[in-house]
Design a protein around this motif. Structure first.
Motif, PDB file in Angstrom:
ATOM      1  N   ILE A 182       0.762  -1.177   0.010  1.00 33.18           N
ATOM      2  CA  ILE A 182       0.092  -0.034  -0.046  1.00 33.18           C
ATOM      3  C   ILE A 182       0.847   1.249   0.076  1.00 33.18           C
ATOM      4  N   LEU A 183       0.657   2.041  -0.763  1.00 37.37           N
ATOM      5  CA  LEU A 183       1.409   3.486  -0.842  1.00 37.37           C
ATOM      6  C   LEU A 183       0.441   4.171  -0.443  1.00 37.37           C
ATOM      7  N   GLY A 184       1.005   5.110   0.588  1.00 39.80           N
ATOM      8  CA  GLY A 184       0.155   6.046   1.067  1.00 39.80           C
ATOM      9  C   GLY A 184      -0.301   5.778   2.434  1.00 39.80           C
ATOM     10  N   ALA A 185      -0.242   6.374   3.615  1.00 46.30           N
ATOM     11  CA  ALA A 185      -1.185   6.078   4.614  1.00 46.30           C
ATOM     12  C   ALA A 185      -1.948   7.275   5.357  1.00 46.30           C
ATOM     13  N   GLY A 186      -2.380   8.230   4.478  1.00 46.79           N
ATOM     14  CA  GLY A 186      -3.407   9.323   4.467  1.00 46.79           C
ATOM     15  C   GLY A 186      -4.507   8.746   4.991  1.00 46.79           C
ATOM     16  N   GLY A 187      -5.607   9.545   4.736  1.00 42.78           N
ATOM     17  CA  GLY A 187      -7.103   9.120   4.915  1.00 42.78           C
ATOM     18  C   GLY A 187      -7.455   7.709   4.322  1.00 42.78           C
ATOM     19  N   ALA A 188      -7.246   8.019   3.194  1.00 45.85           N
ATOM     20  CA  ALA A 188      -7.836   6.687   2.194  1.00 45.85           C
ATOM     21  C   ALA A 188      -6.898   5.532   2.464  1.00 45.85           C
ATOM     22  N   GLY A 189      -5.543   5.696   2.750  1.00 49.36           N
ATOM     23  CA  GLY A 189      -4.524   4.570   3.061  1.00 49.36           C
ATOM     24  C   GLY A 189      -4.880   4.178   4.495  1.00 49.36           C
ATOM     25  N   LYS A 190      -4.961   4.820   5.489  1.00 53.62           N
ATOM     26  CA  LYS A 190      -5.339   4.163   6.682  1.00 53.62           C
ATOM     27  C   LYS A 190      -6.539   3.244   6.585  1.00 53.62           C
ATOM     28  N   ALA A 191      -7.561   3.710   5.914  1.00 56.62           N
ATOM     29  CA  ALA A 191      -8.889   2.970   5.838  1.00 56.62           C
ATOM     30  C   ALA A 191      -8.732   1.761   5.253  1.00 56.62           C
ATOM     31  N   ILE A 192      -7.814   1.707   4.219  1.00 51.30           N
ATOM     32  CA  ILE A 192      -7.340   0.328   3.584  1.00 51.30           C
ATOM     33  C   ILE A 192      -6.489  -0.457   4.296  1.00 51.30           C
ATOM     34  N   ILE A 193      -5.533   0.102   4.926  1.00 47.94           N
ATOM     35  CA  ILE A 193      -4.769  -0.776   5.900  1.00 47.94           C
ATOM     36  C   ILE A 193      -5.584  -1.442   7.024  1.00 47.94           C
ATOM     37  N   ALA A 194      -6.669  -0.641   7.561  1.00 49.05           N
ATOM     38  CA  ALA A 194      -7.342  -1.083   8.423  1.00 49.05           C
ATOM     39  C   ALA A 194      -8.349  -2.251   8.299  1.00 49.05           C
ATOM     40  N   ALA A 195      -8.862  -2.219   6.948  1.00 47.25           N
ATOM     41  CA  ALA A 195      -9.805  -2.951   6.279  1.00 47.25           C
ATOM     42  C   ALA A 195      -9.046  -4.484   5.817  1.00 47.25           C
ATOM     43  N   ALA A 196      -7.643  -4.190   5.406  1.00 44.67           N
ATOM     44  CA  ALA A 196      -7.107  -5.185   5.063  1.00 44.67           C
ATOM     45  C   ALA A 196      -6.559  -6.499   6.026  1.00 44.67           C
ATOM     46  N   LEU A 197      -6.873  -6.063   7.357  1.00 45.90           N
ATOM     47  CA  LEU A 197      -6.770  -7.235   8.258  1.00 45.90           C
ATOM     48  C   LEU A 197      -7.841  -8.243   8.358  1.00 45.90           C
ATOM     49  N   ASP A 198      -8.781  -7.983   7.654  1.00 45.00           N
ATOM     50  CA  ASP A 198     -10.132  -8.863   7.474  1.00 45.00           C
ATOM     51  C   ASP A 198     -10.059  -9.712   6.294  1.00 45.00           C
ATOM     52  N   TYR A 199      -9.097 -10.038   5.656  1.00 42.57           N
ATOM     53  CA  TYR A 199      -9.129 -10.527   4.442  1.00 42.57           C
ATOM     54  C   TYR A 199      -8.243 -11.766   4.167  1.00 42.57           C
ATOM     55  N   GLN A 200      -7.486 -12.225   5.259  1.00 40.03           N
ATOM     56  CA  GLN A 200      -6.538 -13.393   5.265  1.00 40.03           C
ATOM     57  C   GLN A 200      -5.441 -13.096   4.096  1.00 40.03           C
ATOM     58  N   LEU A 201      -5.033 -12.204   4.192  1.00 41.38           N
ATOM     59  CA  LEU A 201      -3.727 -11.666   3.603  1.00 41.38           C
ATOM     60  C   LEU A 201      -2.600 -12.264   4.123  1.00 41.38           C
ATOM     61  N   ALA A 202      -1.585 -12.538   3.171  1.00 41.34           N
ATOM     62  CA  ALA A 202      -0.152 -13.052   3.583  1.00 41.34           C
ATOM     63  C   ALA A 202       0.386 -12.195   4.258  1.00 41.34           C
ATOM     64  N   ARG A 203       0.603 -10.761   3.913  1.00 42.83           N
ATOM     65  CA  ARG A 203       1.262  -9.904   4.576  1.00 42.83           C
ATOM     66  C   ARG A 203       0.840  -8.637   3.933  1.00 42.83           C
ATOM     67  N   VAL A 204       1.059  -7.347   4.806  1.00 49.61           N
ATOM     68  CA  VAL A 204       0.652  -6.055   4.184  1.00 49.61           C
ATOM     69  C   VAL A 204       2.026  -5.162   4.469  1.00 49.61           C
ATOM     70  N   ASP A 205       2.394  -4.738   3.388  1.00 48.71           N
ATOM     71  CA  ASP A 205       3.606  -3.619   3.645  1.00 48.71           C
ATOM     72  C   ASP A 205       3.068  -2.219   3.161  1.00 48.71           C
ATOM     73  N   VAL A 206       3.282  -1.157   4.051  1.00 45.76           N
ATOM     74  CA  VAL A 206       2.819   0.150   3.930  1.00 45.76           C
ATOM     75  C   VAL A 206       4.083   1.119   3.611  1.00 45.76           C
ATOM     76  N   PHE A 207       3.878   1.952   2.572  1.00 42.34           N
ATOM     77  CA  PHE A 207       5.029   2.988   2.313  1.00 42.34           C
ATOM     78  C   PHE A 207       4.388   4.434   2.822  1.00 42.34           C
ATOM     79  N   LYS A 208       4.981   5.286   3.647  1.00 40.76           N
ATOM     80  CA  LYS A 208       4.564   6.648   3.837  1.00 40.76           C
ATOM     81  C   LYS A 208       5.568   7.603   3.720  1.00 40.76           C
ATOM     82  N   ARG A 209       5.552   8.581   3.484  1.00 39.50           N
ATOM     83  CA  ARG A 209       6.681   9.830   3.493  1.00 39.50           C
ATOM     84  C   ARG A 209       6.935   9.952   5.000  1.00 39.50           C
TER      85      ARG A 209
END
Length: 292
Positions: free
Chosen positions: A128-155
Motif C-alpha cells: 500500500i502506497l500512502g497512509a493518509g485518510g484513504a490509506g489508513k482505511a485500506i490498511i485497517a480493512a486489510a486485516l479482515d481478508y486473510q492476506l499473507a502480509r501487508v507492507d505500507v509506505f509513507k513519506r
C-alpha cells in the motif's frame, strides 16, 4: 414521489456538491422502490455539531461524511462499529431510532470491489502506497481478508511517527503481518513491489498531473500476474495505471472503491444490496468526456 413518509439521507462534506454519491444512492433507492432521497449538504467545518444535531432532531435516516469530518464527528456519535473503532474514523452514520452509529466503509469497499471481480485475496502479498485518510482505511480493512502480509509506505512527514504508532498498535489485532516503511527507502520498496500480488496507490499522485507515485526503477519491476489498484477514479486511467497495464498487470481504478464503499453504506442503512452493475454504468456515463 416525495411525500410525508419519504426518508432523507445525505452527504455532509465541504465542499459537497461535486459528489457522485447522490447519483449512486438515488438510483439504488429507485431500484428497490424505497421511499427515500439522498442530497448533498455543504457543511462549513464549524457547523458540524449543528448538522449532527439536526440529523437527530429531524430524523435524517443516514449520512455519509467526507473530509474534514471523518474524525471530528466521532465525539458526536453514540457508537462505532468495530472497523470504525480500528481506524478511529467514520464515513457513514446510521440513525437507529435516534441513536447514531458510525461506520467506516472506505477500505472494505476497495477489497469488496476486488472480490466482486473474482480476485481471491487469501494469501496475497499487498503493498500500500500512502497512509493518509484513504490509506489508513485500506490498511485497517486489510486485516479482515486473510492476506499473507501487508507492507505500507509513507513519506517521512511530521505525521510519520503517529502513523507508525497506530500501525504498531493495529498489527497485533489481526493475523496478517503488517509493517510500515519510509517512502524514501526505495530499495525496500523495489523488492516488496516486485514480490507483491497486489499494489495499491492510496496517494493523490496522478489525480491532477501525470505524476507517478513510485520511482521509475520501482515501476520497472511490475510484471504480469500482479494486480495494480489506484484509488483515483478521475481520470479513469492514471499514468501509474497506464504504466502498470503496459507491464502486463491487471489494473483497476478507484471507481470500484467508490461504489464499494457506497454499497456497504447502502446495505448498512437499508439491509439491501446496491445494484452495483447499474450504478457503475451510470457513473461511467457521467465520467465520460462529452462528445463535440
Amino acid at each position: 414521489m416525495i411525500d410525508g413518509k419519504t426518508q432523507l439521507y445525505g452527504l455532509l462534506a465541504h465542499p459537497a456538491h461535486h459528489s457522485r454519491s447522490p447519483r449512486m444512492h438515488n438510483l439504488s433507492f429507485d431500484h428497490w422502490n424505497i421511499n427515500a432521497r439522498y442530497l448533498a449538504f455543504d457543511v462549513a467545518p464549524g457547523d458540524l455539531a449543528a448538522a449532527i444535531g439536526g440529523m437527530r432532531s429531524l430524523g435524517i435516516a443516514g449520512v455519509n461524511l467526507s473530509m474534514p469530518f471523518k474524525q471530528t464527528v466521532i465525539p458526536l456519535l453514540d457508537d462505532l462499529t468495530p472497523r470504525a473503532q480500528r481506524i478511529n474514523a467514520v464515513n457513514t452514520i446510521k440513525n437507529d431510532q435516534g441513536r447514531l452509529i458510525g461506520d467506516s466503509t472506505d477500505g472494505a469497499g476497495l477489497f469488496q470491489s476486488l472480490q466482486s471481480r473474482e480476485f481471491d485475496l487469501r494469501g496475497q502479498r499487498v503493498v500500500i502506497l500512502g497512509a493518509g485518510g484513504a490509506g489508513k482505511a485500506i490498511i485497517a480493512a486489510a486485516l479482515d481478508y486473510q492476506l499473507a502480509r501487508v507492507d505500507v509506505f509513507k513519506r517521512q512527514t511530521p505525521s510519520y511517527a503517529s502513523v507508525a504508532n497506530w500501525v504498531a498498535d493495529l498489527a497485533p489485532t489481526g493475523a496478517t503481518p503488517l509493517q510500515l516503511h519510509p517512502y524514501e527507502d526505495v530499495t525496500t520498496m523495489h523488492d516488496l513491489v516486485a514480490q507483491a500480488d497486489l499494489v495499491i496507490n492510496a496517494t493523490s499522485v496522478g489525480m491532477t498531473t501525470a505524476g507517478l507515485p513510485v520511482p521509475t526503477d520501482v515501476l520497472a519491476v511490475l510484471h504480469p500476474g500482479q494486480v495494480v489498484y489506484d484509488v483515483i477514479y478521475h481520470p479513469l486511467e492514471t499514468a501509474f495505471l497506464a504504466r502498470a497495464r503496459e507491464a502486463g498487470c491487471t489494473t483497476h481504478n478507484g471507481l470500484g472503491m467508490l461504489i464499494g464503499q457506497g454499497a456497504l453504506a447502502f446495505q448498512f442503512w437499508t439491509g439491501k444490496p446496491m445494484p452495483v452493475a447499474a450504478v457503475e454504468a451510470d457513473l461511467l456515463a457521467s465520467l465520460a468526456p462529452t462528445s463535440k
